[in-house]
Design a protein around this motif. Structure first.
Motif, mmCIF file in Angstrom:
data_model
loop_
_atom_site.group_PDB
_atom_site.id
_atom_site.type_symbol
_atom_site.label_atom_id
_atom_site.label_comp_id
_atom_site.label_asym_id
_atom_site.label_seq_id
_atom_site.Cartn_x
_atom_site.Cartn_y
_atom_site.Cartn_z
ATOM 1 N N SER A 23 13.418 -10.501 3.751
ATOM 2 C CA SER A 23 12.037 -10.886 4.030
ATOM 3 C C SER A 23 11.180 -10.816 2.765
ATOM 4 C CB SER A 23 11.463 -9.974 5.114
ATOM 5 O OG SER A 23 10.106 -10.237 5.328
ATOM 6 N N TYR A 24 11.347 -9.734 1.991
ATOM 7 C CA TYR A 24 10.594 -9.606 0.746
ATOM 8 C C TYR A 24 10.988 -10.690 -0.257
ATOM 9 C CZ TYR A 24 8.232 -5.163 1.692
ATOM 10 O OH TYR A 24 7.409 -4.188 2.184
ATOM 11 N N GLU A 25 12.281 -10.958 -0.344
ATOM 12 C CA GLU A 25 12.737 -11.986 -1.280
ATOM 13 C C GLU A 25 12.180 -13.353 -0.912
ATOM 14 O OE1 GLU A 25 16.989 -11.647 -1.390
ATOM 15 O OE2 GLU A 25 16.933 -9.839 -2.613
ATOM 16 N N ALA A 26 12.064 -13.630 0.390
ATOM 17 C CA ALA A 26 11.500 -14.899 0.846
ATOM 18 C C ALA A 26 10.031 -15.023 0.440
ATOM 19 C CB ALA A 26 11.639 -15.021 2.363
ATOM 20 N N LYS A 27 9.370 -13.880 0.268
ATOM 21 C CA LYS A 27 7.961 -13.882 -0.151
ATOM 22 C C LYS A 27 7.814 -13.945 -1.670
ATOM 23 C CE LYS A 27 6.468 -11.207 3.839
ATOM 24 N NZ LYS A 27 5.943 -9.920 4.318
ATOM 25 N N GLY A 28 8.946 -13.946 -2.379
ATOM 26 C CA GLY A 28 8.882 -14.076 -3.823
ATOM 27 C C GLY A 28 8.960 -12.772 -4.593
ATOM 28 N N VAL A 29 9.271 -11.676 -3.931
ATOM 29 C CA VAL A 29 9.403 -10.393 -4.601
ATOM 30 C C VAL A 29 10.759 -10.371 -5.310
ATOM 31 C CG1 VAL A 29 9.559 -7.890 -4.231
ATOM 32 C CG2 VAL A 29 7.962 -9.250 -2.881
ATOM 33 N N PRO A 30 10.824 -9.897 -6.562
ATOM 34 C CA PRO A 30 12.108 -9.834 -7.273
ATOM 35 C C PRO A 30 13.152 -9.037 -6.484
ATOM 36 C CG PRO A 30 10.303 -9.318 -8.750
ATOM 37 C CD PRO A 30 9.719 -9.411 -7.378
ATOM 38 N N GLU A 31 14.432 -9.397 -6.681
ATOM 39 C CA GLU A 31 15.520 -8.835 -5.884
ATOM 40 C C GLU A 31 15.578 -7.307 -5.923
ATOM 41 O OE1 GLU A 31 20.391 -9.023 -5.707
ATOM 42 O OE2 GLU A 31 19.298 -10.634 -6.719
ATOM 43 N N ARG A 32 15.491 -6.710 -7.114
ATOM 44 C CA ARG A 32 15.573 -5.245 -7.220
ATOM 45 C C ARG A 32 14.388 -4.562 -6.544
ATOM 46 N NH1 ARG A 32 17.995 -3.016 -12.727
ATOM 47 N NH2 ARG A 32 17.667 -1.163 -11.484
ATOM 48 N N GLU A 33 13.210 -5.138 -6.719
ATOM 49 C CA GLU A 33 12.005 -4.583 -6.083
ATOM 50 C C GLU A 33 12.109 -4.695 -4.563
ATOM 51 O OE1 GLU A 33 8.195 -2.923 -5.522
ATOM 52 O OE2 GLU A 33 9.502 -2.904 -7.258
ATOM 53 N N ALA A 34 12.606 -5.844 -4.089
ATOM 54 C CA ALA A 34 12.755 -6.060 -2.644
ATOM 55 C C ALA A 34 13.714 -5.032 -2.054
ATOM 56 C CB ALA A 34 13.256 -7.472 -2.380
ATOM 57 N N GLU A 35 14.813 -4.769 -2.759
ATOM 58 C CA GLU A 35 15.791 -3.807 -2.265
ATOM 59 C C GLU A 35 15.192 -2.396 -2.237
ATOM 60 O OE1 GLU A 35 20.485 -2.697 -2.890
ATOM 61 O OE2 GLU A 35 19.397 -3.655 -4.538
ATOM 62 N N ALA A 36 14.483 -2.041 -3.286
ATOM 63 C CA ALA A 36 13.860 -0.712 -3.336
ATOM 64 C C ALA A 36 12.836 -0.552 -2.213
ATOM 65 C CB ALA A 36 13.193 -0.496 -4.688
ATOM 66 N N ARG A 37 12.038 -1.564 -1.998
ATOM 67 C CA ARG A 37 11.034 -1.505 -0.914
ATOM 68 C C ARG A 37 11.704 -1.411 0.447
ATOM 69 N NH1 ARG A 37 6.339 -6.006 -2.061
ATOM 70 N NH2 ARG A 37 5.714 -5.301 -4.128
ATOM 71 N N ALA A 38 12.803 -2.153 0.620
ATOM 72 C CA ALA A 38 13.509 -2.156 1.904
ATOM 73 C C ALA A 38 14.029 -0.756 2.229
ATOM 74 C CB ALA A 38 14.658 -3.160 1.866
ATOM 75 N N TRP A 39 14.680 -0.107 1.257
ATOM 76 C CA TRP A 39 15.217 1.225 1.516
ATOM 77 C C TRP A 39 14.096 2.242 1.688
ATOM 78 C CZ3 TRP A 39 19.588 2.031 3.574
ATOM 79 C CH2 TRP A 39 20.640 1.142 3.364
ATOM 80 N N ALA A 40 13.000 2.066 0.964
ATOM 81 C CA ALA A 40 11.859 2.972 1.148
ATOM 82 C C ALA A 40 11.315 2.850 2.565
ATOM 83 C CB ALA A 40 10.769 2.655 0.132
ATOM 84 N N THR A 41 11.268 1.627 3.076
ATOM 85 C CA THR A 41 10.783 1.395 4.441
ATOM 86 C C THR A 41 11.719 2.032 5.457
ATOM 87 O OG1 THR A 41 9.788 -0.683 3.734
ATOM 88 C CG2 THR A 41 10.101 -0.369 6.102
ATOM 89 N N VAL A 42 13.022 1.841 5.278
ATOM 90 C CA VAL A 42 14.000 2.441 6.191
ATOM 91 C C VAL A 42 13.873 3.966 6.164
ATOM 92 C CG1 VAL A 42 16.474 2.810 6.591
ATOM 93 C CG2 VAL A 42 15.617 0.516 6.138
ATOM 94 N N ASN A 43 13.751 4.534 4.962
ATOM 95 C CA ASN A 43 13.612 5.992 4.854
ATOM 96 C C ASN A 43 12.362 6.487 5.554
ATOM 97 O OD1 ASN A 43 15.962 6.395 3.414
ATOM 98 N ND2 ASN A 43 14.960 6.181 1.433
ATOM 99 N N LYS A 44 11.276 5.760 5.395
ATOM 100 C CA LYS A 44 10.021 6.183 6.012
ATOM 101 C C LYS A 44 10.108 6.112 7.530
ATOM 102 C CE LYS A 44 5.076 5.626 5.778
ATOM 103 N NZ LYS A 44 3.955 4.992 5.120
ATOM 104 N N GLN A 45 10.740 5.070 8.043
ATOM 105 C CA GLN A 45 10.799 4.875 9.487
ATOM 106 C C GLN A 45 11.799 5.800 10.168
ATOM 107 O OE1 GLN A 45 11.541 0.675 9.907
ATOM 108 N NE2 GLN A 45 9.393 0.149 9.655
ATOM 109 N N SER A 46 12.919 6.094 9.503
ATOM 110 C CA SER A 46 13.969 6.848 10.195
ATOM 111 C C SER A 46 14.314 8.174 9.538
ATOM 112 C CB SER A 46 15.229 5.991 10.291
ATOM 113 O OG SER A 46 15.714 5.683 9.004
ATOM 114 N N GLY A 47 13.682 8.505 8.441
ATOM 115 C CA GLY A 47 13.934 9.788 7.810
ATOM 116 C C GLY A 47 15.183 9.833 6.950
ATOM 117 N N GLY A 48 15.695 8.693 6.529
ATOM 118 C CA GLY A 48 16.852 8.660 5.633
ATOM 119 C C GLY A 48 18.164 8.543 6.378
ATOM 120 N N GLY A 49 19.239 8.844 5.668
ATOM 121 C CA GLY A 49 20.585 8.723 6.231
ATOM 122 C C GLY A 49 20.872 9.804 7.250
ATOM 123 N N GLU A 50 22.076 9.734 7.835
ATOM 124 C CA GLU A 50 22.484 10.738 8.816
ATOM 125 C C GLU A 50 22.482 12.103 8.163
ATOM 126 O OE1 GLU A 50 26.337 9.476 9.993
ATOM 127 O OE2 GLU A 50 25.591 7.833 11.193
#
Length: 125
Positions: A23-50
């Motif tokens: 979704s971020y990449e479709a908005k024009g965000v660079p690939e590395r930044e998009a990946e970092a934002r994606a994992w930050a969002t997942v961590n915030k929503q679910s508290g990280g890995g198992e």
């Protein structure tokens, strides 16, 4: 990929991060930044890995939510000048004392110093 192994994440978390990244990449965000934002969002929503057996999951999400809510209410009350339960006049700020004096209709309160407010409030009972 952002720092750290993603091995402890569930398949659902990995799919979610991938979807967010796309979704971020479709908005024009660079690939590395998009990946970092994606994992930050997942961590915030679910508290990280198992988490392993006893690592940090002692408080239920419902308990944490209730604590945050009550904390927010106390913060709002403090900004409004509502005194904390059990607080003495000496430990209150001048703003809190002024609010109490206003509620008790103490005349001349706007020109009083803090100590004078304390004395007037004690006299007012």
């Amino acid at each position: 990929m952002p720092r750290g192994s993603k091995a402890k994440y569930t398949d659902k978390q990995k799919r979610k991060a991938e979807h967010i990244e796309e979704s971020y990449e479709a908005k024009g965000v660079p690939e590395r930044e998009a990946e970092a934002r994606a994992w930050a969002t997942v961590n915030k929503q679910s508290g990280g890995g198992e988490k392993a057996g006893g690592s940090g999951r002692r408080t239920s999400p419902e308990t944490k939510k209730a604590a945050r809510k009550s904390s927010a209410r106390r913060a709002v009350a403090t900004r409004r000048g509502v005194p904390r339960p059990g607080s003495t006049l000496d430990s209150m700020s001048k703003t809190e004392l002024m609010d109490r004096a206003r509620k008790r209709n103490i005349a001349g309160r706007s020109k009083m110093r803090k100590q004078e407010l304390i004395e007037a409030l004690r006299k007012a009972g």
